[in-house]
Design an enzyme around this catalytic site. Structure first.
Site, PDB file in Angstrom:
ATOM      1  N   ARG A 258      69.506  -1.125  -1.495  1.00  0.00           N
ATOM      2  CA  ARG A 258      68.767  -2.498  -0.755  1.00  0.00           C
ATOM      3  C   ARG A 258      69.633  -3.659  -0.877  1.00  0.00           C
ATOM      4  O   ARG A 258      70.117  -4.015  -1.923  1.00  0.00           O
ATOM      5  CB  ARG A 258      67.617  -2.585  -1.674  1.00  0.00           C
ATOM      6  N   HIS A 262      64.374  -7.816  -3.170  1.00  0.00           N
ATOM      7  CA  HIS A 262      63.194  -6.800  -3.201  1.00  0.00           C
ATOM      8  C   HIS A 262      62.102  -7.298  -2.143  1.00  0.00           C
ATOM      9  O   HIS A 262      61.669  -6.556  -1.122  1.00  0.00           O
ATOM     10  CB  HIS A 262      62.333  -6.819  -4.564  1.00  0.00           C
ATOM     11  N   TYR A 271      69.085  -9.920 -11.951  1.00  0.00           N
ATOM     12  CA  TYR A 271      69.578  -8.427 -12.195  1.00  0.00           C
ATOM     13  C   TYR A 271      70.365  -7.907 -11.716  1.00  0.00           C
ATOM     14  O   TYR A 271      70.618  -6.612 -12.305  1.00  0.00           O
ATOM     15  CB  TYR A 271      67.985  -7.545 -12.292  1.00  0.00           C
TER      16      TYR A 271
END
Ligand SMILES: Cc1ncc(C[n+]2csc(CCOP(=O)(O)OP(=O)(O)O)c2C)c(N)n1
Ligand SMILES: Cc1ncc(C[n+]2csc(CCOP(=O)(O)OP(=O)(O)O)c2C)c(N)n1
Ligand SMILES: [Mg+2]
Ligand SMILES: [Mg+2]
Lengths: 356, 325, 356, 325
Positions: A258, A262, A271
């Protein structure tokens, strides 16, 4: 021997046809013609641009929370392009690509993310289900629909798309198990994009691959390079053909990444570091395909410019149309809950109208 | 004293209590490195390590079921369910196990734990991110259900919930996570479970609301001042078990009641409050009790969400209706 | 190489030490001394007789619905006898054997099935959880407890018992996956007794073995002959030792057979023929152990008579004690729901008292 | 006309409708070879084959989720959840998917299906086998909830449920599965959803009850004849959506109401009925409405079950209480 024996998940091999440098593995060839590859490439470009447009619209406050597909175009184009009219697709929420491949107008897709339920209604004849937000819950529906078709003797297949995170949910397990027991013609397509929001793949499960989870259910599983359009296509094609001819379900793990956040509500810097993304950038499914097409003399900057311009025009048109749709009527939130509005809903609607 | 919003107040409560009590383990999706999608657990993993602040796989029944196992062993797990709509997969563990263990083992095994859930609408979120399942939980024996309505309240109620010997579902009204800022003391203070808060004294109409709806009622009260209508506003805070006495006391005084909640009307908590008033203050009632609630429909997507949510206008109308009966 | 490598579930071998004829496999020996074997045999006899007594009590209307352990004694005795004080057991509902092994008095067990909640309260210091009726839901608790112990640095293990049917539930999947990710010291003990009520094992899952489901979670799995006390003991011992020393979880599939009805409410003739049971009768765990002990000169009819009589006396005593317990007070149904009775429950209790 | 009990009546309905409509598929645990643990589906697999009467693995969310998928494709699945306590794992699929699909797809995708669940206490069953989750379901948008109280009713209501374009949860009061025998016609007849049944006309008190509680109320009515108290008994039959008019009509006449249900009191369906009466017949009420219900505790094991369940004695007391207010 079938692909699923050759690449049995416990053999530790990932199925790949097109190498990152745009050349083919020895003895391998693309599953479709050059012309078709070029078409699929065009789709992928369109998807990437439509995706970027959505991100922009969200930033401008013209769209709600959006989950970008960026980086996963080969997974969705490679798999969905194998399907026929009559087949059904059960997406998660990151399936702009698969939706377009199924024939849902971009305008409709945008409408959904703009917060209009009309965006969940695929045109008649197109069996693209609405987005499923509750992670991992919708493969069960794909199993049920495929099972129903099997009972009726219809030769259709269903595909559910979901992420690596979804494989931890109980419903995923029940779906795989039921599909195994009843030899249901369905494809479980896991886009392992390495993250479930902030949770990395290795915290999601101690299983070495997602594909090997198929072993628990007596169904075939295969890990493919999800950024290799050819591998995704070929594996899905074999799984779909098998399903259509009564051979039951398959779990396909497309290994991908990805690139974006998100969703637009997410800040991935919390993160993951930029350096982690770098190596994956080299595996970008579009870059790789471009290299291949260039090698075949089918791609150059001029071609790219044309493809992009054509896409941009269509996308701008879709935005215009979606934004021209007016806010839903107050009746709309009541009238589709049941086939016929209940007295309770009638009363509540009348009350609400009186308060507006 | 620091002025905090609810996210900060809850974060502070967690941080302080984790310092005090090393039995506490925080677990859930994205609660660690990310600090939670709403940043409620921000910085906790860095402070307390990844044994005590755990990013879990995506498995709600699993989170809650393992939390129960931890509690049986003497830890004090605080599980986060990321959004209200994903509480449904946990209802089996909550209803069939967590709420029953003490009773069925005649007190031998207990599972004090907290399940934190951001809940409710109003933030233009995607589907399944705006649910209000409190009535279902209040119908479930063996658990307590707590809903704060301000930052100060959130800290004090959460500390009581963590220290409760009973399992507590702690519903956090996400719509006002950052909307209200008020003084929140550092250090230990608790607000007892099972006691309502008198938000505002008044004489004309009792309005009962919780979570994000308290703010809507306060706005309505402001408007109604022009009409010289004085609201008495009660926030139950703990909706299970409910502080019936406080409600009845107020109803005896005002004789008129409006209840506000976001959940669908039918079988919502409002119905139970009406039933209680019917039982205990029947003769005090001077008009039918009005409910201002969500509708018996799924919460609409963002373009239509405003249709669904109770707002000051609807509350004002309901107040005037009970006043003019 | 560990047992779990030797008998990796995908190798298609079932771990067995004691053959059905009562002799040992070449190069294998029992995991415990003859004296200990004899003790365990006595336990198994006791369990079988206590089980039969329960069936009888139910038929006489002196007990509610009961789920017999008949046939699964080796699974329960072999596994539970490996545990130490401080370990925890999370049973399903067919674990009379494991309960007794953990030290729960028979009287307490009977009380439960007679419909008294006191029967769910193991004596202090014995970490035997109450029966879990909702199938497949309690392994999660075992994972949580073991995980808590790991966090606290305590060297205990937990065991959950469940059936073949339970492995189809979503909660089982989430439990296995969590145990794998966090390397939790827990044993998943599946008693594959070939049925979930009427549903045969092969309809439960298309997976060839239950043990191989472990592959999906990156944990060890092993299929053992569940009617072979030695194999169950040895496998559980290795799994428990591994767990205690930080090696994480194991899934053990004990292949066994339910000789009795599912519960006393069940009529198995509806779904299985007597002939199907016959071959399994030859595999009865008690018969096999008796043959072994006989071969070692430790068993004869006289011994059996003594063992049986002693057991019968104890069982009769337990029945007497359980039946002497009076009906619970009305307060009992209210006073344990919360640590402190809520005003609501106070009021409801007072009301109820006024209606009796 | 054959005299059937409820098990036989439901079996007959299933059998006849499966003959008529080959889109029907029955699925669930033990529904095939075994014919269901209560024998409700007895003989169906032998008659219709194992494609249409399917023994599934033990997976409640799976049963209900795949049933939804079947319904999307045009089949008419009838799923069985073996006992009430095992409905909780399905609530996510029911709430987040089944109840919403029509609405969220603006009518494009629908999933008419029936989920049959034996429910309620009184048979001395093990734990988790005596639950009454109807209020939770009535609080859930997009589904209908039906509860029969006699064999005749069961057949007619089930046929309507199967033919309904909306998903229906069909709760079968297992306590009276075999307790009542009455004439049940062969062949087609339906009882409309959303319409209450006047069980007995009366003038003094309106008693509202459903499922197995109707019989308890009838027994209480018998006793009350001695006191010359005449009950009007209403069985809503469809509890979602509720037939409010029938209830209000009766309350206007009697002015006194008792509601009886097995579920825990707090946030039970009784509360909603009280709220509705409060809203629509406030001035007709001559006394507070009484609830005779289960308690806010887990249903006890068999030795104590009698403490929990509403019985004629408690109903008689409640009736006398509302009469003497
Ligand atoms: C049941 C459920 N739990 C939590 C969420 C919140 N959530 C949305 S997406 C997501 C992560 C999903 O990860 P994955 O399945 O890998 O899909 P991806 O987003 O990577 O495509 C989470 C936790 C949700 N939507 N549903
Ligand atoms: C969640 C759930 N669904 C259904 C049931 C009803 N039920 C009780 S036992 C059982 C079969 C269990 O089979 P298995 O797990 O193999 O255990 P066994 O009874 O064979 O020991 C069923 C369906 C239940 N108790 N819990
Ligand atoms: Mg992912
Ligand atoms: Mg079994």
């Amino acid at each position: 021997m079938s692909l699923f024996d050759d690449y049995h998940p416990l053999k530790g091999k990932m199925f790949q046809i097109l190498k990152p440098d745009g050349t083919l593995h020895l003895d391998m060839k693309p599953p479709v013609s050059d012309q078709e590859i070029f078409n699929l490439y065009q789709k992928m470009v369109f998807i990437r641009l439509a995706d970027q447009k959505a991100l922009m619209l969200q930033r401008q406050g013209r769209m709600g929370t959006y989950a970008p597909v960026w980086g996963q175009e080969a997974c969705q184009v490679g798999s969905a392009s194998v399907l026929r009219k009559g087949d059904w697709v059960f997406p998660a929420f990151r399936e702009l690509g698969a939706s377009l491949m199924m024939g849902v107008p971009l305008k409709t897709i945008y409408l959904y993310w703009m917060g209009n339920e009309e965006g969940s209604r695929a045109p008649d004849g197109i069996n693209m289900m609405p987005v499923s937000i509750p992670v991992g819950t919708h493969p069960l529906h794909a199993v049920g629909t495929a099972w129903a078709a099997k009972i009726k003797g219809d030769k259709i297949v269903t595909v559910s798309y979901f992420g690596d995170g979804a494989t931890s949910k109980g419903d995923f397990h029940e779906a795989m198990n039921l599909a195994g027991v009843f030899k249901v013609p369905t494809i479980f397509f896991c886009q392992n994009n390495q993250f479930a929001i902030s949770v990395p793949r290795k915290i999601q499960t101690a299983s070495e691959t997602i594909a090997q989870k198929a072993v628990a259910y007596g169904v075939d599983g295969i890990q493919v390079d999800g950024n290799d359009l050819f591998a995704v296509y070929a594996a899905t094609k074999e799984a779909v053909d098998k399903a259509r001819s009564g051979g039951g379900a398959t779990l396909i793990e497309g290994v991908t990444y990805r690139f974006g956040p998100h969703t637009t509500a997410d800040d991935p810097t919390k993160y993951r570091r930029e350096e982690e993304i770098e190596p994956w950038k080299a595996l970008d499914p579009l870059v790789r395909l471009r290299l291949y097409l260039k090698g075949r003399g089918l791609w150059n900057d001029e071609v790219e410019k044309q493809v992009t311009e054509k896409a941009q025009n269509e996308i701008d048109q879709a935005v215009k149309e979606a934004e021209a749709v007016s806010t839903p009527d107050v009746e709309d939130i009541f009238k589709y809950v049941y086939a016929e509005m209940t007295p309770q809903l009638q009363e509540q609607m009348e009350y609400l109208k009186g308060t507006l | 004293m620091p002025r905090l919003n609810m996210v900060e107040a809850i974060n502070l409560a967690l941080r302080e209590e984790m310092e005090r009590d090393d039995r506490i383990v925080v677990l859930g999706e994205d609660v660690g490195r990310e600090g939670g999608v709403f940043r409620v657990t921000d910085g906790l993993q860095a402070r307390f390590g990844d044994d005590r602040v755990v990013d879990t796989p995506l498995a709600e029944a699993g989170i809650v079921g393992t939390a129960m196992g931890m509690a049986l062993y003497g830890l004090r797990p605080i599980a986060e369910i990321q959004f209200d709509g994903f509480l449904y997969p946990c209802l089996d563990q909550i209803t069939n196990h967590i709420g029953r263990m003490r009773n069925r083992s005649r007190g031998r095994f207990t599972c004090p734990l907290v399940i934190r859930v951001p809940y409710g609408g109003g933030i233009h979120a995607p589907e399944h991110h705006s649910e209000s399942p409190e009535a279902i939980l209040a119908h479930t024996p063996g658990i307590k259900v707590v809903i704060p309505s301000t930052p100060y309240e959130a800290k004090g109620l959460l500390l009581s919930s963590i220290r409760s010997p009973d399992p507590v579902i702690f519903l956090e009204p996400k719509r006002i996570y950052r909307a209200i800022r008020e003084e929140v003391p550092e250090g230990d203070y608790t607000i007892p479970l099972g006691k309502a808060r008198m938000v505002q004294k008044g004489k004309d109409v009792t309005v009962i609301a919780w979570g994000a709806m308290v703010r809507e009622v306060l706005n309505a009260a402001e408007e109604l001042k022009g009409d010289k209508i004085n609201l008495e506003i009660i926030d139950p805070r703990t909706i299970s078990p409910m502080d019936v006495d406080s409600i009845i006391h107020s109803v005896r005084k005002t004789g008129r009641v409006v209840i506000v909640h976001e959940a669908p009307k039918t079988c919502g908590l409002g119905a139970e409050i009406i039933a209680l008033i019917n039982e205990k203050a029947f003769l005090s009632l001077q008009s039918p009790i009005e409910r201002v609630t969500g509708f018996d429909i799924p919460v609409p997507l963002l373009k239509s969400e405003h249709y669904y949510l109770p707002n000051p206008k609807r509350i004002v109308m309901a107040v005037k209706k009970v006043m003019s009966f």
